[in-house]
Every structure is written in C-alpha cells, then in structure tokens.
Motif scaffolding. Structure first.
Motif, PDB file in Angstrom:
ATOM      1  N   CYS A 169      31.574 -27.530  42.256  1.00 36.39           N
ATOM      2  CA  CYS A 169      32.894 -27.470  42.530  1.00 36.39           C
ATOM      3  C   CYS A 169      33.366 -29.155  42.674  1.00 36.39           C
ATOM      4  CB  CYS A 169      33.124 -27.110  44.005  1.00 36.39           C
ATOM      5  SG  CYS A 169      34.892 -27.438  44.562  1.00 36.39           S
ATOM      6  N   ASN A 171      34.985 -30.503  44.381  1.00 39.49           N
ATOM      7  CA  ASN A 171      35.543 -31.044  45.845  1.00 39.49           C
ATOM      8  C   ASN A 171      34.320 -30.418  46.631  1.00 39.49           C
ATOM      9  OD1 ASN A 171      37.935 -31.270  44.567  1.00 39.49           O
ATOM     10  ND2 ASN A 171      38.739 -29.187  44.951  1.00 39.49           N
ATOM     11  N   ALA A 213      38.096 -28.810  49.757  1.00 39.16           N
ATOM     12  CA  ALA A 213      39.063 -27.567  49.700  1.00 39.16           C
ATOM     13  C   ALA A 213      38.854 -26.926  48.280  1.00 39.16           C
ATOM     14  CB  ALA A 213      40.542 -28.086  49.878  1.00 39.16           C
ATOM     15  N   CYS A 214      39.246 -25.671  48.068  1.00 42.74           N
ATOM     16  CA  CYS A 214      39.266 -24.929  46.892  1.00 42.74           C
ATOM     17  C   CYS A 214      40.531 -25.487  46.163  1.00 42.74           C
ATOM     18  CB  CYS A 214      39.234 -23.472  47.127  1.00 42.74           C
ATOM     19  SG  CYS A 214      39.384 -22.668  45.591  1.00 42.74           S
ATOM     20  N   THR A 215      40.454 -25.763  45.042  1.00 39.95           N
ATOM     21  CA  THR A 215      41.497 -26.232  44.329  1.00 39.95           C
ATOM     22  C   THR A 215      41.435 -25.156  42.936  1.00 39.95           C
ATOM     23  OG1 THR A 215      40.292 -28.075  43.169  1.00 39.95           O
ATOM     24  CG2 THR A 215      41.891 -28.580  44.886  1.00 39.95           C
ATOM     25  N   ASN A 216      40.974 -23.998  42.852  1.00 44.90           N
ATOM     26  CA  ASN A 216      40.965 -23.066  42.043  1.00 44.90           C
ATOM     27  C   ASN A 216      40.670 -23.386  40.551  1.00 44.90           C
ATOM     28  OD1 ASN A 216      41.862 -21.554  44.129  1.00 44.90           O
ATOM     29  ND2 ASN A 216      43.831 -22.073  43.670  1.00 44.90           N
ATOM     30  N   THR A 217      39.581 -24.322  40.551  1.00 45.92           N
ATOM     31  CA  THR A 217      39.084 -24.668  39.175  1.00 45.92           C
ATOM     32  C   THR A 217      38.504 -23.894  38.652  1.00 45.92           C
ATOM     33  OG1 THR A 217      37.244 -25.699  39.738  1.00 45.92           O
ATOM     34  CG2 THR A 217      39.303 -27.291  39.900  1.00 45.92           C
ATOM     35  N   ALA A 219      35.005 -23.406  38.693  1.00 47.31           N
ATOM     36  CA  ALA A 219      33.877 -23.839  38.182  1.00 47.31           C
ATOM     37  C   ALA A 219      32.803 -23.154  39.183  1.00 47.31           C
ATOM     38  CB  ALA A 219      33.593 -25.338  38.618  1.00 47.31           C
ATOM     39  N   ILE A 230      36.237 -15.385  41.684  1.00 51.14           N
ATOM     40  CA  ILE A 230      36.896 -15.901  42.811  1.00 51.14           C
ATOM     41  C   ILE A 230      38.151 -15.281  43.223  1.00 51.14           C
ATOM     42  CG2 ILE A 230      36.470 -18.563  41.746  1.00 51.14           C
ATOM     43  CD1 ILE A 230      38.897 -18.079  40.278  1.00 51.14           C
ATOM     44  N   ILE A 233      37.864 -15.402  46.644  1.00 51.73           N
ATOM     45  CA  ILE A 233      38.597 -16.333  47.566  1.00 51.73           C
ATOM     46  C   ILE A 233      39.995 -15.966  47.760  1.00 51.73           C
ATOM     47  CG2 ILE A 233      39.214 -18.876  47.440  1.00 51.73           C
ATOM     48  CD1 ILE A 233      36.985 -19.401  45.640  1.00 51.73           C
ATOM     49  N   ALA A 234      40.831 -15.456  46.782  1.00 56.44           N
ATOM     50  CA  ALA A 234      41.954 -15.042  47.105  1.00 56.44           C
ATOM     51  C   ALA A 234      42.121 -14.098  48.092  1.00 56.44           C
ATOM     52  CB  ALA A 234      42.579 -14.462  45.803  1.00 56.44           C
TER      53      ALA A 234
ATOM     54  N   THR C  11      41.633 -26.312  55.644  1.00 53.47           N
ATOM     55  CA  THR C  11      41.502 -26.414  54.133  1.00 53.47           C
ATOM     56  C   THR C  11      42.511 -25.164  53.458  1.00 53.47           C
ATOM     57  OG1 THR C  11      39.378 -25.258  53.921  1.00 53.47           O
ATOM     58  CG2 THR C  11      39.774 -27.849  53.573  1.00 53.47           C
ATOM     59  N   LYS C  15      46.070 -25.851  51.437  1.00 52.30           N
ATOM     60  CA  LYS C  15      46.206 -25.440  50.365  1.00 52.30           C
ATOM     61  C   LYS C  15      47.673 -24.546  50.004  1.00 52.30           C
ATOM     62  CE  LYS C  15      44.379 -25.179  46.771  1.00 52.30           C
ATOM     63  NZ  LYS C  15      44.954 -25.872  45.391  1.00 52.30           N
ATOM     64  N   ASN C  86      38.639 -33.718  50.153  1.00 53.61           N
ATOM     65  CA  ASN C  86      37.535 -33.594  48.763  1.00 53.61           C
ATOM     66  C   ASN C  86      36.654 -34.529  48.219  1.00 53.61           C
ATOM     67  OD1 ASN C  86      38.691 -31.133  49.171  1.00 53.61           O
ATOM     68  ND2 ASN C  86      40.044 -31.060  47.408  1.00 53.61           N
ATOM     69  N   THR C 102      32.992 -25.447  32.455  1.00 55.19           N
ATOM     70  CA  THR C 102      32.908 -24.643  33.710  1.00 55.19           C
ATOM     71  C   THR C 102      34.185 -24.628  34.301  1.00 55.19           C
ATOM     72  OG1 THR C 102      32.520 -26.433  34.847  1.00 55.19           O
ATOM     73  CG2 THR C 102      30.757 -25.043  34.306  1.00 55.19           C
ATOM     74  N   SER C 107      42.950 -28.324  35.409  1.00 54.84           N
ATOM     75  CA  SER C 107      42.600 -27.971  36.986  1.00 54.84           C
ATOM     76  C   SER C 107      41.584 -28.992  37.431  1.00 54.84           C
ATOM     77  CB  SER C 107      41.598 -26.540  36.776  1.00 54.84           C
ATOM     78  OG  SER C 107      40.359 -26.891  36.367  1.00 54.84           O
ATOM     79  N   HIS C 180      47.960 -25.390  35.187  1.00 55.66           N
ATOM     80  CA  HIS C 180      46.942 -24.841  36.349  1.00 55.66           C
ATOM     81  C   HIS C 180      47.665 -24.373  37.669  1.00 55.66           C
ATOM     82  CE1 HIS C 180      43.615 -24.648  38.863  1.00 55.66           C
ATOM     83  NE2 HIS C 180      44.018 -25.466  39.711  1.00 55.66           N
ATOM     84  N   GLN C 187      46.887 -17.469  43.235  1.00 59.36           N
ATOM     85  CA  GLN C 187      45.691 -17.378  43.684  1.00 59.36           C
ATOM     86  C   GLN C 187      45.456 -17.994  45.325  1.00 59.36           C
ATOM     87  OE1 GLN C 187      42.467 -16.091  42.771  1.00 59.36           O
ATOM     88  NE2 GLN C 187      40.978 -17.179  43.669  1.00 59.36           N
ATOM     89  N   GLY C 190      46.801 -15.896  47.806  1.00 59.34           N
ATOM     90  CA  GLY C 190      45.961 -14.297  47.969  1.00 59.34           C
ATOM     91  C   GLY C 190      46.451 -13.553  47.025  1.00 59.34           C
TER      92      GLY C 190
END
Lengths: 250, 640, 225
Positions: A169, A171, A213-217, A219, A230, A233-234, C11, C15, C86, C102, C107, C180, C187, C190
């Motif tokens: 990630c 991040n 933090a998760c930025t939804n890439t 990876a 993922i 994660i949602a 976090t 988001k 981050n 990946t 994104s 993105h 996402q 949720g």
C-alpha cells in the motif's frame, strides 16, 4: 543461472543501513527463492561475512513469516503466493534482483530484512476474538450457519498476517488485514455479540499503531498471497460507522 | 527411577470422570497467586495458556517466532477428528478410541487414548464457538469427511487449512487474555533450559532472540508445548524453526524421553529436487483416493514425468494395487511409504534423483473428467505445479515419502506431567497418544485436547500442593543455569571452525534418513551410532557460527538447535536398535512377516521405552512402562 | 475526545468525509455541465446569460453554492491531513517503487491530480465566478430580463489558445481524478456488493469520460467558432 542481488543490510534498528550487492552462481530453477538465499548465506559464512537475516518458517505458504519485497513487489513477481513459494524459474539468467524489507512506520526493521510485525498482534488483541471461555459452549451443531456465510467467513479467515498488504500500500495501510478479521466475525453468528465494540477497538488500535489510511488503490488485494478481497474493507467501513453511530460508548 | 503412569482405577469409560472428581482444586481466589510458564504457542500451547488465564492463573507464554500465530500447527491441512457421530454412521467415543489404539499399532496407553476420544467432541464445540469457519452442509450443519483409512466420517475440516483455522482460534483466545493482562506474551524468545529447585520445575532460562539477553523466568509450574523433532532429519515437512531444544534440555535435566524412534513418514510429499532443498512439502493424503501409484516394470533411470505418459500400461507396475488388492492405493501411511522406498531401492525410482514414484491421475481424469478432478484437487495440483513446474493434469506427479510427525516425545503420566515434578509436556512434544503411528487428523485433536480440556484440570491437582511463595530469579539455581547457558553459547561462538551449522545439520539428516528412516536394521543402526558420535565430536571442534551473542543471530540459534538434534539423533538410534520388533512407523527389517509386512513382538515389546539421561556421553538408561491392554485385543494389521 | 470527533478523525472517518464531499462535488459537476452546455447554443449567449444571472442571484442557489465551497474546502483540507498521515506511515521509501501493475495510475496519484484541479479551480473562479460576482460586467436586456453578459467574458477567454489548453488539460486531470474517485467513494462508504458494484464501476467510468469531455468540448468549439 547467475544472478546479481542487491540486498538491504541493516545491523539493527538503530543502524542506518544500506544496500549490498552479491553475486550468486549455479542457481537451479527448481530452488525456491529462500533456498537461493540459503545458498547465498552459506557462501557468506564461508567467506567470514554475516549471513543475511530474513524471516521464514514453514516454507509452504501458510505461517505468514516470510516477508521479502522483491523487485518492487511484496512476495515477488508472481501472484497469490508467498516468498517461500516463489521459485527461481520465475527469474532469468543474468537478472538483477533488488530485495528490501517491508517498509512501514508500524513495521520497524529489526535487522536486515527482518521487521517487527507485532503491531498486527496488538490489533487482534484489541478485539479480534469471540469472548468465550473454554468449556460451557453450546453443541457445535446448535449454531447453524449457511454454506454461503461459512464460505464468506472462510475467505476472510485465510489471512496469514504476513503484512504484504501494508508493504504494497502506498499509504502503508493495514485496512485489508484488519478488515479480514472484522469481516470473518461480522458475518458469523458467533461474532454478533461483540460486533460493535470489536470494530471500534480494532480500528482505534490500527490508527494508534501508525498505519496509513486506505485510499482504495487495491494494491493490497493484488499482492495478497491469499487473495483476500477489498470488499472486506468496504464491509469494515460499514461496520465501523454503524457501530460508531449506534453504540452507546460516548 | 520407578515410572508411575498414575492411570486412575476403574472401567476405562469412567476413569477421566472419576479422576476429575478426585483431583485437588485450587480455590478461584487463590489461582491468581500461581504463575505458569507455557513454552510454545501452537495448538497445545496457545489453548493451554488461554485456558489457564481464563481460570485465573498468571501465565507467561513463550515462542521463538515473531507472533504466536506462526506456530507450525498452522500448516496442518486435512482436518480434526471428533467422535460426534453427526453422520449417523456408527461412530462413538469407543470407536475413535479403538481406531487410534489400532492405528498406533498397540503401542499407546489405553487410558490416555480413551480420554482423548472422550474430549474430542468438546473441541469441536469450543472451536465453533470461537468462530472457526468449519465446512458446512447446505442445511447449515457441520460437514465431515472420512480420512486416513477410517471407516466412518468423523473428520471436521476448513478447506485444506484446518490447522490454520484452529490455530487462529486458539491464538484469538490467547490474544484476548493478553489484552486482559492475564497472559504476558514473550515472542522471539527461546527457552534454553529449565530451572529445578528442590527437584521441582520452577522456571526457565530463555534467550531474547533480538537482544541476545539471557533472561530467567520463575513460576510454579512449567508446561512444554514445543512440538516435534522431525527436523532431526534435516529434511521434513516441519517448519524451518521447529526444534527439540526445549524438550531435549528438559530431558537432560531429568525428564525421561519416550519412544524417541517412533517417527511418521508421510507417503505423499514432493520429492527432493537437489542439494539445495531446505524442506519438503506435503501433499494431502486425499490424493491417493484417485491417483494410482506406479513405477516402470523395468528400471528407467532419470525418467521424466513427460516421458512417463508414453509408457504403455503393461510396462507399468502399480505396486500397491498388485500387493494389496483390497486396499490398493489406500493402504496406511507407513505401508505406502515403505513400498515406495522398496521400489526405489530396487532401482525403479524415477525422476532426476531416482528417489520418486509416480502418482498418476490420467485414469481418474479419463473416468471423471478434468473438471471433477480439478474441483477435488485443484489447489493441490496448482501447488504441485508451482513447486515442480510440471502440470499434473497432463503428466503424473512424482512423490516420495518424507518425515512428517514424531510420535515419540517427553514421557508423561496420565496428568501429562513429565518425570520432573511441575514440568508438563503437551501436544506433539509428549509421547502419549499415538503409539507407533499416528492416524490422519489426530494431531490437531490431541494438541487441543491436551491444551483445552486436560491440562487445565490436571495442573490444578499439582498446584494445590504448592506454596504460593514465588521464587526470585536471583535464586542461585537460576544464576547457575544462566551461567551454563551462557557458557554453552560462548563455546559455540568461540569454536570458529570451518563447517557451517547447516552443513552439520545436513550430515546428521543424511545419517538419520539412511539408517533410522523408513526401514532400519541392526547393522545400519550400529553404524549410524558411530557416525553420529563422530559428527558430534566434529561439530564441537569445527562448527562455524558467525556474529555475536548480543544481537539477532540466526546462525547461533540454529547452532544451539543442531547441537541438541545431534544428541537426540543418537538416542533415536539407541531406541530403534533396542526395539528389535517392527511396529507402526518403526520397521525393523529383522522382524517382518513372510510377505514383508511389519511384525510386532507383543510378548517382548509391549511397553513404552522411556530413556533416562545419565550424564554427557554416558549411555542412557532404559526404563520400561509396560502397556496393559484391557479393552482392545491385539491383532496383526493386514491390508491385503 | 468525544465519539464524534473520534469518529471523524479516525482514518475511516476522514475517508468518509472525502467520499461524501466527493459525491457532492460529482453531483455539482453534473449540474454545472448541464448549465454550461448552453454556451454552445447558437443564440449569442442569451440562454446562458439568463441562466448565469439566475444562478448568481437566486438565494437558494446561493446557499447551495456556499455549501459547495465549504465542501471543496473540506475535501482539500481533509486530504491534506490524510496525505500527511499516509506519508508518515512510510518514513523510509522503497528503492524500487511498488510495481505499477498492482494498482491504477490515477489511484496512486489522487493528491497530484487534486492539486492540479485545485490550481485550475482558482484560475477558473478568478476568471468567471469572481467577475460575475464582483466584476463589472455590463447588463443586457433579453425580452425584459436583465442579465449580465457573462457569455462575452467566456467568449473572449476561449478565443485565446492558452485558455483553451488550460481547460482541456485540467479536464484531463478531472477525468483521471474521477476515474478513481467515483467508485472509490462508494467503496469507502461501504457500498460494495456483487450485484451492484460492477454497475457503479461502469457508471463511474462513463461519468469520468463524459463529463470532463463535455466540459472540454465547450472551449474547443468556441475557439474554432
């Protein structure tokens, strides 16, 4: 085959560290990546140098201990395997391979390629369990669970806690790891009793450990040796906000 | 020393219940006055540590890995047995007990095995309540499969990762107690010796693997849950770190070692590909349900799998089907392993090393279609291709037996206490339940039975007799052991020889595999003993350990372990030499039936061999625990 | 810390702020584009000017517009906090950056894209929004409707090639940001489901192509007219 290896060497957590270049020759394509490292280490010891330290244990892809970042990808170039399952036939003669430790504030380097992943343990300690004592539980078949739910829980439960998600990630976020455990227990009836406190506490600990933090890439999902989705994660986000809004903890 | 197994009186089905009633209890309020050390955090260790903490004891738990979740229990694939009889196919506690005794070739203790079968069903309840996602039927109830030759379906499973899921269940229970402050977890810390005060185990000395610091820890009782010693063979299906050090050092402090020569060789592993090989990968036993084992009738050196597809049927020898028409490819592990070895010894082995036989799915694919086979074994086929580069859908797999499990271990009584008061051994670390051969899906059962449902009771019986007073680690006994441990480490670091630790380990492994592996004979074992003694001498003169004591030093860790493996190897040879019968995984060539099958000598060897350490380089003393069979009738196993 | 601040500074909380404000801005873009397309109407700016006059004087629209500014600000400020956290999460960078396969390029570069968009936004607001609210644009009379001739300002700008270029490049940034951001917002909130997520993804791609393309077409067409 003959290979050039650029490996991160660092004496201990206080040391600054740097890359060292090594040559290995006569590497068989049938060797695993870690066996190639074994060969290199024997070579180093025979020439009075300190062997490279790296974490490994089961060498069959399930303990989650091995953790190398190889040419820009955790666990190396192939998908859905751990480093110990990577074989040298995935490389070609003359290749240069750069090997680095997992990089994250929450995973400090201990020595060479060994990192400290106890942050993951502390996150589980914050709530990754069902609080029941040994004995005095109902008969196993008194809790019917549909095949679909059992499969969903199992998909999340296959996490081996290796930390590749964090390593990949941008991040250094631990959301995939945390959400896998939250999901497993959120879909199962056994996890309902502590559903709210679990996700609240685990997320709080995750933040305190210094993960990003998760930025939804995506990876994390792409490098996960167990292909954890993922979608978890949602689900965790959903669980988290439901819990935060409705729980009675002020 | 007189061995007392402390088996309770009475009919077998009532022994455990009566014993639980007869044992002394520790008052709930007093439990917090006792400290317990648990070494190892696999199924047995984690479940015991969590259960002790729930009862109120203070627990210190140690593991050499970076997290308790890494313990090698995690690698178990197949499943866990329990006498639930959910399938209505006639299973019962008695049947599981009977199968386990018979499967162990009548070399285990009836009372222990019966208790194991008795508590097996509580294990499943416990794990389900923890959230272990076992496989389910469409109606939502638990699914079972048959396993390891059992005639009932009693194996619970979670895909091919049952060990992982059970371990993570125990790990979660342990984590909860860490959070509660009842368990203090010491990761990357390796026990190097046990400390005895007034002949009782009162603590351990351990090395912090990161700083190198030698630490003492005091307690009222010490529980070893340190797993098996299969890595004495260098190559095994064990994890790289699995070792015998804790058990071996306890042995040298007075704990007897039971049946050290009983090792299980698993038939379906991926063959060795070269000298670089560091470990062997197990392929699930279930493959033999559809795969046919064969070698060419006429030796064909270096035959590849691709060439094998061109060999016509009448030039193939399906040796298991030929020799065992009724069980065919499904004979038990020890029989299948031995026959593969015999085929290779005759020179008919295949592949580059000649140490492999084929496991062929061509007929199964023709019969059922590729999709059906993929649904059953897809992940195993992928794993195989990943490791070998061969595609098993197109050509046969190559397999060869590998060391998988050690039935032997520290001798324990019915309470799982070793011959050192206050020192317990649970899980694979003890010798108790599997006799001379372990049945599939029984290792997970035993680890969790010991940890969740046996030792939490039996340890109370001992602690109730102990004073509350804690012993300071400043006590001279701790200081003395610390000094010894440090001296040994310094000795290893100061040899500064020429041969690496791995080099010695490989040499040991070769001797063990050659002479004390799948089949053993007197001459070979005597030869092996000499070779091991020589190797030991050379090790202490010529080993090369890099680095220093006060840092993370994996070659030092390994050197410590290999030093102990060498000594244990010698004891295994002694034990194998003494037991001139064949039983289970222990095959003495001198003792076989006219058809070449293992032949027990019940009138001579119906006992547990428990070896007593008598001093460095002294022969160990054999103590015998006679085995009394009051509930099962001893018969010769036959799979013809 | 109260539960609310704790939630919003976690976090996932931060988001969610990004996602919610993002979705609002997505809606705004759709509305904005609908209005702007009137620039292409061949009436010498009449309908556009009437629309612009309405948008800059209607009290309700003014209220929503204040909200819009607030959300943009929130989106930016929270993203700064997030980016900082981050970056702190990986103090030592890799020598070999994470393999590109990946994850998608956009994104990984939301912050850079967002910065480009922010710069554009300032230029854009100064050029048109500021002029409309605080500038001196002469009124025109359309059948009794008084409306300022914003069209003339826009037309003047879009006859310069560099303005057109700035707009087209910026819209590219918006497109990548959206490609993105759109699905990512769902996402984060949720909303992930085997049935609906593919549709959301598809909608996101369509939106991130069509809307910026619509915005970019306007200056190009006006330049060549």
């Amino acid at each position: 085959m003959n290979l050039t290896l650029k490996v991160w060497r660092q004496k201990n957590s206080a040391d600054k560290g740097g890359f060292e270049t090594y040559q290995v020759s006569n590497i068989s394509p049938d060797m695993s990546f870690l066996e190639m490292f074994d060969v290199l280490n024997e070579q180093l010891v025979n020439s009075d140098q300190d062997p490279i330290h790296f974490d490994h244990d089961c060498r069959e892809g399930i303990c989650g201990m091995c953790s190398l970042y190889i040419n820009g990808k955790p666990h190396g170039p192939k998908d859905a395997i751990t480093t110990c399952q990577l074989h040298m036939r995935s490389f070609s003669d003359g290749d240069t391979i750069v090997v680095e430790p997992w990089r994250a504030k929450a995973f400090p380097v201990v020595k060479d390629l060994v990192v400290d992943r106890t942050a993951f343990d502390r996150i589980i300690q914050a709530g990754g369990y069902v609080s029941i004592n040994t004995g005095g539980v109902p008969d196993a078949n008194e809790i019917p669970i549909s095949k679909e739910v059992a499969n969903e829980a199992m998909d999340a439960a296959t996490c081996i806690g290796c930390g590749a998600c964090v390593a990949a990630c941008k991040n250094a976020s631990a959301m995939l790891f945390v959400s896998a455990k939250v999901s497993q227990l959120a879909v199962l009836p056994q996890g309902q009793v502590e559903r709210k406190s679990r996700v609240e506490n685990m997320v709080a600990t995750m933040d305190a450990e210094g993960f990003g933090a998760c930025t939804n890439t995506g990876a994390c999902e792409a490098v996960c040796p167990k292909e954890i989705s993922i979608t978890n994660i949602a689900r965790m986000n959903r669980e988290y906000f439901q819990a935060k809004i409705s729980s009675k903890k002020i | 020393m007189k061995l007392n197994s402390k088996i309770p009186e009475g009919p077998i089905a009532e022994k455990w219940t009566k014993h639980k009633f007869n044992m002394k209890l520790v008052n709930p309020a007093n439990k917090r006055k006792y400290d317990i050390i648990v070494v190892g955090s696999g199924l047995a260790g984690a479940s015991a540590a969590a259960s002790f903490a729930e009862l109120g004891y203070n627990v210190k738990c140690f593991c050499f890995q970076d997290s308790p979740r890494r313990a090698h229990s995690i690698a178990a694939q197949g499943g866990i047995n329990a006498a639930k009889n959910y399938q209505n196919d006639g299973d019962s506690v008695y049947r599981l007990f009977y199968d386990t005794i018979k499967g162990g070739d009548y070399r285990s203790r009836e009372a222990n095995v019966y208790r194991l079968a008795e508590v097996s069903s509580s294990i499943i309840d416990q794990c389900v309540a923890q959230g272990v996602p076992f496989a389910r039927e469409y109606g939502g109830l638990l699914d079972n499969r048959s396993f390891g030759g059992a005639q009932v379906s009693r194996t619970f499973y979670a895909r091919g990762q049952t060990g992982q899921q059970l371990l993570l269940g125990a790990y979660s229970a342990l984590s909860r107690q860490v959070a509660n402050g009842k368990v203090k977890m010491y990761t990357r810390t390796e026990m190097l010796d046990v400390v005895l005060i007034d002949d009782k185990a009162r603590g351990i000395v351990a090395r912090n693997l990161i700083t190198g610091e030698i630490e003492s820890h005091s307690a009222h009782a010490v529980v070893l849950a340190t797993g098996g010693y299969g890595n004495v063979f260098f190559l095994s299906t064990n994890a790289m770190g699995s070792n015998c050090t804790a058990a071996w050092r306890a042995h040298k402090k007075g704990a007897l070692f039971g049946n050290p020569c009983f090792t299980q060789i698993h038939p379906t592993c991926i063959p060795v590909s070269g000298d670089h090989q560091s470990k062997l990968t197990l392929m699930s036993e279930s493959l033999r349900n559809d795969g046919r084992v064969w070698v060419p009738k006429v030796a064909r050196p270096k035959l590849t799998a691709r060439e094998a597809t061109k060999i016509p049927n009448d030039e193939r020898d399906y040796f298991l089907e030929r020799k065992y028409p009724s069980f065919g490819n499904l004979v038990p592990r020890d029989v299948a392993s031995r026959n593969a070895k015999m085929a290779c010894d005759e020179g008919k082995g295949v592949g580059a090393t000649g140490l492999a036989v084929f496991l062929d799915f061509a007929d199964a694919i023709k019969r059922d279609g590729k999709e059906v086979i993929a649904a059953k074994y897809g992940n195993l086929f992928d794993m195989y291709e990943q490791i070998t580069g061969d595609n098993p859908y197109e050509m046969p797999m190559m397999i060869y037996p590998a060391v998988h499990y050690t039935m032997g271990g520290l001798w324990v009584d019915y309470n799982l206490m070793t011959t050192i008061p206050g020192l317990y051994a649970i899980g694979e670390a003890n010798f108790s339940d599997h006799g001379a051969n372990r049945l599939g899906a029984s290792a997970l059962m035993q680890g969790l039975a010991d940890g969740y449902f046996v030792i939490p009771y039996t340890i109370g019986d001992y602690l109730a007799t102990m004073p509350y007073e804690k012993i300071s680690t400043d006590h001279e006994a701790f200081k003395e052991v610390e000094a010894n441990v440090k001296a040994k480490i310094n000795q290893l670091l100061n040899i500064k020889g020429k041969r690496t630790v791995d080099d010695f380990h490989k040499a040991l492994g070769k001797i063990m595999w050659e002479y004390c592996g799948m089949s053993r004979n007197e001459d070979g074992l005597k030869l092996a003993k000499g070779k091991i003694q020589e190797l030991k001498k050379e090790f202490w003169q010529d080993v090369k350990v890099m680095g220093s004591q006060d840092e993370l030093n994996m070659s030092l860790e390994k050197a410590n372990r290999v030093a102990d493996f060498i000594e244990l190897g010698e004891l295994m040879v002694d034990d194998a030499l003494h037991r001139s019968e064949s039983c289970g995984g222990h095959f003495r060539e001198e003792s076989q039936t006219p058809e070449g099958e293992a032949k027990r000598k019940d009138d001579e060897f119906s006992f547990v061999s428990a070896w007593e350490f008598k001093g460095e380089d002294q022969p160990e003393l054999l103590q015998k625990e006679e085995l009394a069979f009051e509930n099962v009738k001893l018969t010769q196993r036959s799979y013809k | 810390m109260s539960w609310l601040t704790e939630t919003l500074t976690s976090t996932p909380g931060r988001k969610v702020i990004m996602a919610a404000t993002g979705i609002f801005l997505i809606l705004f873009l759709a509305v904005h584009l609908t209005g702007n397309l009137q620039l292409l109407k061949d009436d010498n700016g009449e309908s556009f000017n009437i629309y612009a006059e309405f948008m800059s004087t209607n009290p309700l629209i003014q209220f929503v517009s204040k909200g819009n500014f607030f959300f943009i600000l929130l989106h930016v400020v929270v993203s700064v906090f997030l980016t900082r956290k981050n970056q702190q999460a990986r103090p030592v960078a890799y020598k070999v950056p994470v393999k590109s396969g990946t994850s998608s390029l956009s994104s990984r570069n939301m912050g850079i894209l967002g910065t480009v968009i922010l710069v554009f936004l300032i230029i854009h607001l100064k050029g048109f929004w500021y002029e409309m609210h605080y500038g001196e644009i002469p009124y025109k009379n359309y059948d009794g409707h008084e409306a300022r001739d914003l069209y003339a300002v826009v037309d003047a700008a879009y006859s310069q090639w560099y303005w057109v270029l700035i707009y087209v490049v910026s819209m590219l940034a918006v497109a990548f940001h959206l490609s993105h951001g759109f699905q990512s917002a769902f996402q984060t909130l949720g909303m992930s489901h085997v049935k609906y997520s593919p549709a959301i993804k598809l909608l996101g791609i369509a939106f991130s192509i069509l809307v910026p393309a619509g915005f970019a077409v306007i200056p190009i067409v006006m330049f060549f007219n």
